[in-house]
Design a protein around this motif. Structure first.
Motif, PDB file in Angstrom:
ATOM      1  N   ARG A  46     134.959 -45.541 -61.766  1.00  0.00           N
ATOM      2  CA  ARG A  46     135.840 -46.692 -62.032  1.00  0.00           C
ATOM      3  C   ARG A  46     135.090 -47.853 -62.663  1.00  0.00           C
ATOM      4  NH1 ARG A  46     139.755 -43.442 -61.799  1.00  0.00           N
ATOM      5  NH2 ARG A  46     140.823 -43.069 -59.865  1.00  0.00           N
ATOM      6  N   PHE A  47     134.192 -47.523 -63.597  1.00  0.00           N
ATOM      7  CA  PHE A  47     133.471 -48.537 -64.358  1.00  0.00           C
ATOM      8  C   PHE A  47     134.513 -49.425 -65.042  1.00  0.00           C
ATOM      9  CE2 PHE A  47     131.275 -49.477 -68.535  1.00  0.00           C
ATOM     10  CZ  PHE A  47     130.439 -50.463 -68.028  1.00  0.00           C
ATOM     11  N   PRO A  48     134.496 -50.738 -64.776  1.00  0.00           N
ATOM     12  CA  PRO A  48     135.574 -51.609 -65.282  1.00  0.00           C
ATOM     13  C   PRO A  48     135.763 -51.575 -66.797  1.00  0.00           C
ATOM     14  CG  PRO A  48     134.154 -52.809 -63.760  1.00  0.00           C
ATOM     15  CD  PRO A  48     133.523 -51.469 -63.986  1.00  0.00           C
ATOM     16  N   TRP A  49     134.696 -51.393 -67.550  1.00  0.00           N
ATOM     17  CA  TRP A  49     134.806 -51.410 -69.006  1.00  0.00           C
ATOM     18  C   TRP A  49     135.237 -50.065 -69.578  1.00  0.00           C
ATOM     19  CZ3 TRP A  49     135.029 -55.824 -71.536  1.00  0.00           C
ATOM     20  CH2 TRP A  49     134.532 -56.957 -70.895  1.00  0.00           C
ATOM     21  N   ALA A  50     135.474 -49.071 -68.718  1.00  0.00           N
ATOM     22  CA  ALA A  50     135.917 -47.758 -69.202  1.00  0.00           C
ATOM     23  C   ALA A  50     137.233 -47.870 -69.963  1.00  0.00           C
ATOM     24  CB  ALA A  50     136.046 -46.768 -68.046  1.00  0.00           C
ATOM     25  N   ILE A  51     138.039 -48.854 -69.628  1.00  0.00           N
ATOM     26  CA  ILE A  51     139.307 -49.016 -70.342  1.00  0.00           C
ATOM     27  C   ILE A  51     139.099 -49.338 -71.817  1.00  0.00           C
ATOM     28  CG2 ILE A  51     140.581 -49.706 -68.278  1.00  0.00           C
ATOM     29  CD1 ILE A  51     140.396 -52.627 -69.320  1.00  0.00           C
ATOM     30  N   HIS A  52     137.862 -49.685 -72.186  1.00  0.00           N
ATOM     31  CA  HIS A  52     137.543 -50.006 -73.577  1.00  0.00           C
ATOM     32  C   HIS A  52     136.844 -48.858 -74.310  1.00  0.00           C
ATOM     33  CE1 HIS A  52     138.680 -54.156 -72.911  1.00  0.00           C
ATOM     34  NE2 HIS A  52     137.934 -54.145 -71.831  1.00  0.00           N
ATOM     35  N   PHE A  53     136.664 -47.718 -73.655  1.00  0.00           N
ATOM     36  CA  PHE A  53     135.971 -46.602 -74.295  1.00  0.00           C
ATOM     37  C   PHE A  53     136.640 -46.220 -75.616  1.00  0.00           C
ATOM     38  CE2 PHE A  53     133.934 -44.462 -70.292  1.00  0.00           C
ATOM     39  CZ  PHE A  53     133.093 -45.554 -70.146  1.00  0.00           C
ATOM     40  N   ASN A  54     137.956 -46.399 -75.698  1.00  0.00           N
ATOM     41  CA  ASN A  54     138.676 -46.004 -76.908  1.00  0.00           C
ATOM     42  C   ASN A  54     138.423 -46.939 -78.093  1.00  0.00           C
ATOM     43  OD1 ASN A  54     140.076 -48.132 -75.767  1.00  0.00           O
ATOM     44  ND2 ASN A  54     142.089 -47.224 -76.038  1.00  0.00           N
ATOM     45  N   VAL A  55     137.875 -48.122 -77.855  1.00  0.00           N
ATOM     46  CA  VAL A  55     137.628 -49.074 -78.945  1.00  0.00           C
ATOM     47  C   VAL A  55     136.196 -49.592 -78.984  1.00  0.00           C
ATOM     48  CG1 VAL A  55     140.037 -49.826 -79.137  1.00  0.00           C
ATOM     49  CG2 VAL A  55     138.495 -51.017 -77.557  1.00  0.00           C
ATOM     50  N   ASP A  56     135.370 -49.182 -78.055  1.00  0.00           N
ATOM     51  CA  ASP A  56     133.978 -49.647 -78.003  1.00  0.00           C
ATOM     52  C   ASP A  56     133.227 -49.141 -79.231  1.00  0.00           C
ATOM     53  OD1 ASP A  56     131.252 -50.066 -77.471  1.00  0.00           O
ATOM     54  OD2 ASP A  56     131.447 -49.563 -75.347  1.00  0.00           O
ATOM     55  N   PRO A  57     132.792 -50.040 -80.121  1.00  0.00           N
ATOM     56  CA  PRO A  57     132.128 -49.574 -81.347  1.00  0.00           C
ATOM     57  C   PRO A  57     130.815 -48.841 -81.089  1.00  0.00           C
ATOM     58  CG  PRO A  57     131.983 -51.968 -81.172  1.00  0.00           C
ATOM     59  CD  PRO A  57     132.876 -51.489 -80.062  1.00  0.00           C
ATOM     60  N   LEU A  58     130.196 -49.078 -79.945  1.00  0.00           N
ATOM     61  CA  LEU A  58     128.947 -48.389 -79.641  1.00  0.00           C
ATOM     62  C   LEU A  58     129.180 -46.905 -79.362  1.00  0.00           C
ATOM     63  CD1 LEU A  58     127.207 -51.099 -77.437  1.00  0.00           C
ATOM     64  CD2 LEU A  58     126.957 -50.696 -79.892  1.00  0.00           C
ATOM     65  N   LEU A  59     130.416 -46.552 -79.079  1.00  0.00           N
ATOM     66  CA  LEU A  59     130.761 -45.155 -78.807  1.00  0.00           C
ATOM     67  C   LEU A  59     131.281 -44.441 -80.051  1.00  0.00           C
ATOM     68  CD1 LEU A  59     132.515 -45.555 -75.322  1.00  0.00           C
ATOM     69  CD2 LEU A  59     130.081 -45.323 -75.849  1.00  0.00           C
ATOM     70  N   ASP A  60     131.293 -45.105 -81.193  1.00  0.00           N
ATOM     71  CA  ASP A  60     131.807 -44.504 -82.431  1.00  0.00           C
ATOM     72  C   ASP A  60     131.208 -43.138 -82.750  1.00  0.00           C
ATOM     73  OD1 ASP A  60     133.582 -46.559 -82.845  1.00  0.00           O
ATOM     74  OD2 ASP A  60     132.463 -47.475 -84.504  1.00  0.00           O
ATOM     75  N   PRO A  61     129.914 -42.906 -82.523  1.00  0.00           N
ATOM     76  CA  PRO A  61     129.372 -41.575 -82.853  1.00  0.00           C
ATOM     77  C   PRO A  61     130.019 -40.435 -82.066  1.00  0.00           C
ATOM     78  CG  PRO A  61     127.593 -43.156 -82.607  1.00  0.00           C
ATOM     79  CD  PRO A  61     128.861 -43.840 -82.137  1.00  0.00           C
ATOM     80  N   LEU A  62     130.756 -40.765 -81.003  1.00  0.00           N
ATOM     81  CA  LEU A  62     131.368 -39.728 -80.160  1.00  0.00           C
ATOM     82  C   LEU A  62     132.836 -39.493 -80.480  1.00  0.00           C
ATOM     83  CD1 LEU A  62     129.956 -40.911 -76.706  1.00  0.00           C
ATOM     84  CD2 LEU A  62     128.906 -39.344 -78.352  1.00  0.00           C
ATOM     85  N   ARG A  63     133.450 -40.348 -81.268  1.00  0.00           N
ATOM     86  CA  ARG A  63     134.908 -40.341 -81.460  1.00  0.00           C
ATOM     87  C   ARG A  63     135.488 -38.999 -81.862  1.00  0.00           C
ATOM     88  NH1 ARG A  63     136.169 -44.502 -79.434  1.00  0.00           N
ATOM     89  NH2 ARG A  63     134.913 -46.323 -79.844  1.00  0.00           N
ATOM     90  N   GLN A  64     134.810 -38.268 -82.707  1.00  0.00           N
ATOM     91  CA  GLN A  64     135.357 -36.997 -83.197  1.00  0.00           C
ATOM     92  C   GLN A  64     135.008 -35.810 -82.308  1.00  0.00           C
ATOM     93  OE1 GLN A  64     137.615 -37.199 -85.597  1.00  0.00           O
ATOM     94  NE2 GLN A  64     137.150 -39.379 -85.460  1.00  0.00           N
ATOM     95  N   GLN A  65     134.260 -36.062 -81.248  1.00  0.00           N
ATOM     96  CA  GLN A  65     133.871 -34.989 -80.333  1.00  0.00           C
ATOM     97  C   GLN A  65     135.071 -34.605 -79.456  1.00  0.00           C
ATOM     98  OE1 GLN A  65     130.651 -33.665 -79.913  1.00  0.00           O
ATOM     99  NE2 GLN A  65     129.806 -34.908 -81.561  1.00  0.00           N
ATOM    100  N   PRO A  66     135.436 -33.332 -79.398  1.00  0.00           N
ATOM    101  CA  PRO A  66     136.556 -32.921 -78.539  1.00  0.00           C
ATOM    102  C   PRO A  66     136.349 -33.310 -77.075  1.00  0.00           C
ATOM    103  CG  PRO A  66     135.967 -31.144 -80.033  1.00  0.00           C
ATOM    104  CD  PRO A  66     134.916 -32.224 -80.190  1.00  0.00           C
TER     105      PRO A  66
END
Length: 141
Positions: free
Chosen positions: A101-121
């Motif tokens: 329940r990491f509070p910022w998990a709700i931002h995983f869909n828009v977090d630019p630092l996670l961009d390299p993962l976006r296309q990963q199934p």
């Protein structure tokens, strides 16, 4: 003097691939015990992106050491793993962060630092499992 301002300044520099300025903005955070885990994750990402693999791995070791004495969100290590190109491990860590329940998990869909993962199934499956809606983001520059 605001630590939060330093964090956002570092995030801005990271998004612009300006790792030298990001490191400068992170200095006050790394020395602050309350902010250290988050700063180590961001610094480790910067180290990895600039080819300083040993320093990035040292950031992971420090995060794991801190985790033995206090709670350290798995998100922080996931950033370093992304920088190292270890995407499977990063997604596993993000799953752990969501489960915790990491509070910022709700931002995983828009977090630019996670961009390299976006296309990963597996990343998209993580968003679905955590009921975080996918959004269409503009392509990274």
């Amino acid at each position: 003097d605001s630590l939060l301002a330093h964090r956002y300044l570092a995030l801005t520099h990271l998004a612009q691939n300006d790792y030298v300025e990001a490191a400068s903005a992170l200095r006050p955070l790394v020395s602050n015990p309350d902010r250290r885990p988050g700063a180590l994750g961001l610094a480790g990402l910067g180290f990895a992106k600039t080819g300083r693999v040993t320093a990035a791995r040292r950031a992971i070791d420090e995060l794991r050491g801190l985790a033995r004495i206090r709670h350290v969100p798995a998100y922080n290590e996931s950033l370093v793993r992304i920088g190292l190109g270890e995407h499977d491990e990063a997604i596993t860590l993000l799953g752990r962060a969501a489960d915790e329940r990491f509070p910022w998990a709700i931002h995983f869909n828009v977090d630019p630092l996670l961009d390299p993962l976006r296309q990963q199934p597996r990343f998209r499956a993580l968003l679905q499992r955590a009921t975080i809606p996918e959004v269409a983001l503009p392509p990274a520059r």
